[in-house]
Design an enzyme around this catalytic site. Structure first.
Site, PDB file in Angstrom:
ATOM      1  N   LYS A   1       0.828  -1.205   0.000  1.00  0.00           N
ATOM      2  CA  LYS A   1       0.000   0.000   0.000  1.00  0.00           C
ATOM      3  C   LYS A   1       0.863   1.257   0.000  1.00  0.00           C
ATOM      4  CE  LYS A   1      -3.717  -0.314   2.323  1.00  0.00           C
ATOM      5  NZ  LYS A   1      -4.662  -0.467   3.450  1.00  0.00           N
TER       6      LYS A   1
ATOM      7  N   ARG B   1      -3.695   2.996   8.522  1.00  0.00           N
ATOM      8  CA  ARG B   1      -3.981   1.684   7.922  1.00  0.00           C
ATOM      9  C   ARG B   1      -2.713   0.841   7.857  1.00  0.00           C
ATOM     10  NH1 ARG B   1      -8.634   2.218   4.035  1.00  0.00           N
ATOM     11  NH2 ARG B   1      -9.294   4.390   4.044  1.00  0.00           N
TER      12      ARG B   1
ATOM     13  N   GLY C   1      -8.568  -6.864   4.809  1.00  0.00           N
ATOM     14  CA  GLY C   1      -9.444  -7.102   5.947  1.00  0.00           C
ATOM     15  C   GLY C   1      -8.823  -7.845   7.110  1.00  0.00           C
TER      16      GLY C   1
ATOM     17  N   MET D   1      -6.003  -6.990   8.921  1.00  0.00           N
ATOM     18  CA  MET D   1      -5.435  -6.160   9.983  1.00  0.00           C
ATOM     19  C   MET D   1      -6.303  -4.920  10.204  1.00  0.00           C
ATOM     20  SD  MET D   1      -1.358  -6.620   9.268  1.00  0.00           S
ATOM     21  CE  MET D   1      -1.494  -6.414   7.498  1.00  0.00           C
TER      22      MET D   1
ATOM     23  N   ARG E   1      -3.753  -1.610  -5.664  1.00  0.00           N
ATOM     24  CA  ARG E   1      -2.973  -2.844  -5.525  1.00  0.00           C
ATOM     25  C   ARG E   1      -3.375  -3.779  -6.654  1.00  0.00           C
ATOM     26  NH1 ARG E   1      -6.207  -4.253   0.014  1.00  0.00           N
ATOM     27  NH2 ARG E   1      -8.232  -4.671  -0.901  1.00  0.00           N
TER      28      ARG E   1
ATOM     29  N   HIS F   1      -2.980 -41.518   1.950  1.00  0.00           N
ATOM     30  CA  HIS F   1      -3.154 -42.406   0.793  1.00  0.00           C
ATOM     31  C   HIS F   1      -4.333 -41.945  -0.057  1.00  0.00           C
ATOM     32  CE1 HIS F   1      -4.912 -45.974  -1.245  1.00  0.00           C
ATOM     33  NE2 HIS F   1      -3.643 -46.214  -1.532  1.00  0.00           N
TER      34      HIS F   1
ATOM     35  N   SER G   1      15.226 -40.485  -9.191  1.00  0.00           N
ATOM     36  CA  SER G   1      13.927 -39.828  -9.020  1.00  0.00           C
ATOM     37  C   SER G   1      13.699 -39.683  -7.523  1.00  0.00           C
ATOM     38  CB  SER G   1      12.797 -40.654  -9.645  1.00  0.00           C
ATOM     39  OG  SER G   1      11.565 -39.971  -9.496  1.00  0.00           O
TER      40      SER G   1
ATOM     41  N   CYS H   1       9.227 -37.426  -8.120  1.00  0.00           N
ATOM     42  CA  CYS H   1       7.937 -38.065  -8.386  1.00  0.00           C
ATOM     43  C   CYS H   1       7.027 -38.079  -7.164  1.00  0.00           C
ATOM     44  CB  CYS H   1       8.120 -39.485  -8.915  1.00  0.00           C
ATOM     45  SG  CYS H   1       9.007 -40.571  -7.778  1.00  0.00           S
TER      46      CYS H   1
ATOM     47  N   TYR I   1      13.230 -32.929 -14.566  1.00  0.00           N
ATOM     48  CA  TYR I   1      11.779 -32.938 -14.731  1.00  0.00           C
ATOM     49  C   TYR I   1      11.093 -33.093 -13.381  1.00  0.00           C
ATOM     50  CZ  TYR I   1      11.961 -38.018 -14.046  1.00  0.00           C
ATOM     51  OH  TYR I   1      12.157 -39.258 -13.517  1.00  0.00           O
TER      52      TYR I   1
END
Length: 919
Positions: free
Chosen positions: A45, A115, A124, A126, A365, A483, A808, A875, A895
């Site tokens: 802000k 503020r 909203g 704080m 913002r 699981h 992996s 993975c 990857y």
């Protein structure tokens, strides 16, 4: 004795040498110290207020107290830096000079709003104070200066209420007690016969203020402060204190905002939208934040202050109506709207006030938006040259892209639905169906054409058939990495876990939440995006993107799909990491490929053993009394595995397929209840005692660290041999098809911690590969590697990489073994750990970068040191988490692999990581 001249000179020299006090206060307005790039110091802000002032927008002047002050405030036991007081005093003088008013003056008083303003927007969360600087005397000065007594005392009433609540702590003492200030206000309005605050007269407001001040005295024992400097000190402290209030803490935890960032405080000259019918206040977006449409979107109220718009006491008007009510101001706002987008290069959410026909900008913002809106805004602003492609890719929260794929509940239907409980949202989307409590009943109901929701206390691999059949999965235990959650995400199933308010009674076949009791066969609806559980059936609607990917809608008929597809193309253009999928069936594989998967990073072969009669053969193998008997049972399983791999290779059409050999302990495949054990004994032609004895013999105190993974293959090499043969024979079949399909199997040996373990299993794989290639007359391009999921493997990765062709990282188990936490049981204390900021995020959802991440880096560096060409992937479930994907990119992985429905998320997150690394 030195002369006065010499002493003065010495003092001047000394002052030059003395270190300057840190700058804690930055002004904005006619004198502006900051800019938009100072977000970390000034908060979002404060930085944007300074920037708006710099580009000539009508910003009321003020000053920002930096986030550094907040950090020091908490670090030093809520004590401020010594230099702060003087710097605030100087900033107030600048405000007085610019405004021509004076703070606390009884003729022309200067009033402030106070503020919060963190780096990341926390709307909203704080506290805010308006009209600060009013007291019993300055309110009369405001009345005279404005010529409007109702307005002056309206402001004073608002200020006393806000200050009494936020700073002095006058709030409801019990959950059932109404807000004390609102109650007092309501009584006065009732007494004088008005319903709207703005209808209160000057005298009415005086009466309310009198009651408010008495309320403060009664509740706190102290009087409402008349000293304006004390008011300011109290308000600033209240804003800093609100950084650690409950709602702000929860918000930070949800969105990963570090507690150590702190907040800034913005003190700004008050401008008044409650000055009469020529004044107004409002909140607006430069585009529609719900769907991204390029329209001026927002609402306003005439004769009101900012909190009136969001409080819901009065119904605001759409911003388009301002063109009729205040055409000059609407025209000015339209110009501001375009200027903001052009300057900030993104959709803006801004607040404005019109004081007696003059427009003022109070803040701006980057606007919060839905996933659909984020995609549309990114694409369209790029076309308008307001963004570059790279910026467009980075502006979409990667997780939000999945919201374009999942089914949702019909908007009208959800309004009529009966909410019965909530749990942890583990698999996004919406599902309705009949309640079933076991896999067999799930399959039976689906065979009859019914949709079902599998409801379990917790799931195990034995429930897999039911999970496949079900539209949704609901568990009363377990977390988002349990699981149920893992498999549900992989299969794209809607899932809610850990719904602790739900009680499942298998004996009576009931599901209870409070006074609501549902029986097996009753309908239930679950929203895996929000975690909400509804009694009864709620209608769903598939997303357009899903329809196009499934071939049920033409791409040119869906603008949503075209936008989604554009973002995916840009993501693929900029990312450098590959994206694979975790999949065990051709159906899952095809779905993942349609979403952009470039291969399979994890095929869990144990899931293949639960379909049809396979579980019987698997159990026969486990219960075999000899090696010969075990081989005979495995021979029955071989055709099934071969067929499965054949289907996977065809579905992936030459893309790499990483196949993890059998991983879980054998006891998971055996029945746990007496009736099922008797059935198995009858099927095998043995006594129930033999089955029970074998189950007891396989019991492990801690199966996660027991006889599983490569340890099974070493103990029973015939299991490894059967699986290897199935892989290579399936590869040979596909290679010999008339239509040329390449095959790239990558065999992954699980749970390796010692190089000799891997050497043992690799020898079997190579031997079987040679036998099959010779027998079938084919050459198969394959790799053999390992899953790094125990700390020792990462520590000794240089040695293991001498054998492994790829690594992996199985970060699910690596997290468990590194942290000593069970992903299924950690839920009992993780929430407390998050509250105390011991663990900022669930480590099973977002990778613990300092602990587990350091082992991953060690594994990467060690592997590359002895095998520069080693392929590196991940993975675990972290492969679909944006923050973890960023870590993987920076760690040098080749990857990531994730559930099919997370593939678009991974593609976008990987692109964002690459763009950020290049910045």
């Amino acid at each position: 004795m030195p002369s006065k001249k010499t002493a003065k000179k010495a003092k001047k020299v000394a002052s030059k040498r003395a270190p300057k006090a840190a700058k804690y206060v930055y002004s904005f307005g006619k004198k502006t110290d900051g800019n938009a790039k100072m977000k970390n110091l000034l908060g979002g802000k404060g930085a944007n207020l300074a920037e708006m002032a710099r580009i000539g927008l009508p910003v009321p002047g003020g000053f920002t107290i930096t986030t550094d002050v907040c950090v020091e405030y908490y670090k030093n036991g809520r004590v401020y830096p010594a230099a702060l007081k003087g710097q605030i005093a100087t900033a107030i003088k600048i405000c007085e000079k610019e405004s021509g008013k004076k703070f606390g003056d009884q003729k022309n008083p200067l009033l402030f709003s106070v503020r919060s303003g963190a780096r990341e927007s926390m709307p909203g969360m704080m506290d805010t104070i308006l009209n600060l600087g009013l007291n019993d005397k300055t309110v009369e000065a405001l009345k005279v200066k404005s010529g409007n007594g109702r307005f002056a005392y309206d402001c004073y009433r608002r200020f006393v209420q806000m200050y009494g609540d936020v700073v002095m702590g006058v709030q409801s003492r019990t959950e059932n007690e109404p807000d004390p200030f609102e109650h007092a206000l309501h009584l006065v309005k009732k007494e004088v016969g008005v319903t709207i605050d703005s209808d209160l007269t000057e005298e009415n407001n005086k009466e309310v203020i009198k009651r408010f001040q008495k309320l403060i005295k009664d509740r706190t024992g102290g009087a409402f402060p008349q000293d304006v400097q004390k008011q300011l000190d109290g308000a600033v402290s209240a804003v800093f204190n609100s950084w650690e209030n409950e709602r702000a803490t929860l918000y930070r935890q949800k969105y990963g905002i570090p507690a150590e960032w702190g907040t800034a405080v913005n003190v700004q000259l008050m401008v008044f939208g409650n000055l009469g019918d020529t004044s107004a206040t409002g909140v607006a977006f430069t585009r529609d934040p719900a769907n991204g449409e390029n329209v001026f979107y927002g609402e306003y109220l005439i004769n009101a202050q900012g909190e009136d718009v969001v409080a819901g006491v009065r119904t605001p008007f759409p911003i388009a109506q301002l063109a009729d009510d205040m055409p000059k101001s609407h025209k000015e706002l339209s110009v501001v709207r375009k200027k903001l987008e052009k300057h900030f290069g993104d959709v803006q959410d801004f607040e404005f006030t019109i004081e007696d026909g003059k427009l003022y900008m109070l803040q701006t913002r980057n606007g919060k938006r839905t996933g659909l809106a984020a995609v549309r805004i990114a694409v369209e602003m790029t076309k308008q040259r307001l963004m570059t492609q790279q910026t467009a890719v980075t502006k979409i929260p990667a997780d939000q892209i999945s919201s374009l794929l999942v089914p949702i509940f019909d908007t009208n239907a959800i309004k009529k639905a009966k909410l019965m409980a909530t749990g942890l949202p583990a698999g996004p989307g919406a599902a309705s169906g009949k309640i079933v409590f076991n896999a067999a009943d799930a399959e039976k109901e689906v065979a009859l054409g019914n949709s079902v929701v599998l409801c379990r206390e917790e799931t195990s691999p034995e429930d897999l058939r039911g999970m496949i059949a079900s539209d949704g999965i609901l568990t009363s235990r377990g977390g988002v990495s349990s699981h149920a959650a893992l498999v549900a995400r992989q299969m794209g199933k809607v899932c809610i876990c850990g719904a602790s308010d739900i009680h499942i009674d298998y004996a009576s076949a009931t599901l209870t939440a409070g006074k609501i009791v549902l029986k097996e066969g009753d309908s239930i609806s679950i929203d895996g995006t929000t975690g909400e559980i509804f009694a009864g059936s709620v209608a769903t609607a598939p997303s357009e993107v899903s329809q196009v990917l499934a071939g049920k809608m033409k791409a040119e008929k869906s603008y949503t799909f075209q936008m989604f597809n554009q973002i995916m193309k840009w993501s693929d253009k900029y990312r450098t990491m590959g994206v694979r999928t975790n999949a065990d069936s051709p159906e899952q594989s095809k779905s993942a490929v349609s979403m952009g998967a470039e291969g399979i990073g994890l095929c869990r072969t144990e899931h293949m053993f639960f379909e049809g009669d396979r579980i019987s053969y698997m159990r026969e193998m486990i219960l075999a009394p000899s090696v010969a008997a075990r081989k005979a049972a495995l021979k029955k399983l071989l055709p099934f595995q071969r067929k499965d791999f054949n289907g996977l290779f065809k579905a992936m059409e030459g893309r790499p397929v990483t196949i993890r050999f059998l991983d879980p302990p054998l006891h998971e495949f055996l029945p746990h209840d007496d009736a099922s054990r008797r059935d198995l004994a009858e099927h095998l032609g043995v006594s129930p005692e033999i089955v029970s004895d074998r189950v007891r013999a396989l019991h492990e105190e801690n199966p996660m660290l027991g006889h599983r993974g490569c340890r099974l293959g070493i103990s029973y090499p015939e299991i490894t041999e059967m699986q290897a043969r199935a892989v290579f024979e399936a590869a040979a079949q596909v290679l010999k098809l008339k239509r040329k399909i390449k095959v790239k199997p990558e065999i992954m040996i699980p749970l390796v911690g010692f190089k000799d373990e891997l050497d043992n299993q690799v020898a079997i794989v190579h031997r079987v590969a040679a036998e099959v290639q010779k027998a079938k007359g084919v050459k198969i391009d394959y790799l053999v590697g390992t899953m790094l999921e125990v700390p020792r493997a990462c520590v000794t990765s240089a040695e293991i990489a001498k054998t492994a062709q790829f690594f992996s990282f199985g970060t699910n188990d690596l997290t468990q073994t590194t942290l000593g936490m069970s992903r299924d049981d950690a839920g009992s204390f993780l929430s407390k750990y998050k509250d105390l900021d011991i663990i900022p995020q669930n480590p099973f959802a977002t990778l613990d970068q300092e602990g587990v991440g350091s082992l991953v880096k060690q594994g990467v560096d060690g592997g590359k040191s002895t095998n520069p060409d080693i392929k590196l992937g991940i993975c675990g479930e972290h492969g679909g988490d944006p923050a973890s994907i960023k870590f993987c990119h920076n760690a040098g992985l080749s990857y990531v692999s994730c559930s099919p429905n997370r593939v678009p998320v991974a593609r976008l997150a990987a692109a964002q990581a690459a763009i950020e690394a290049e910045a």
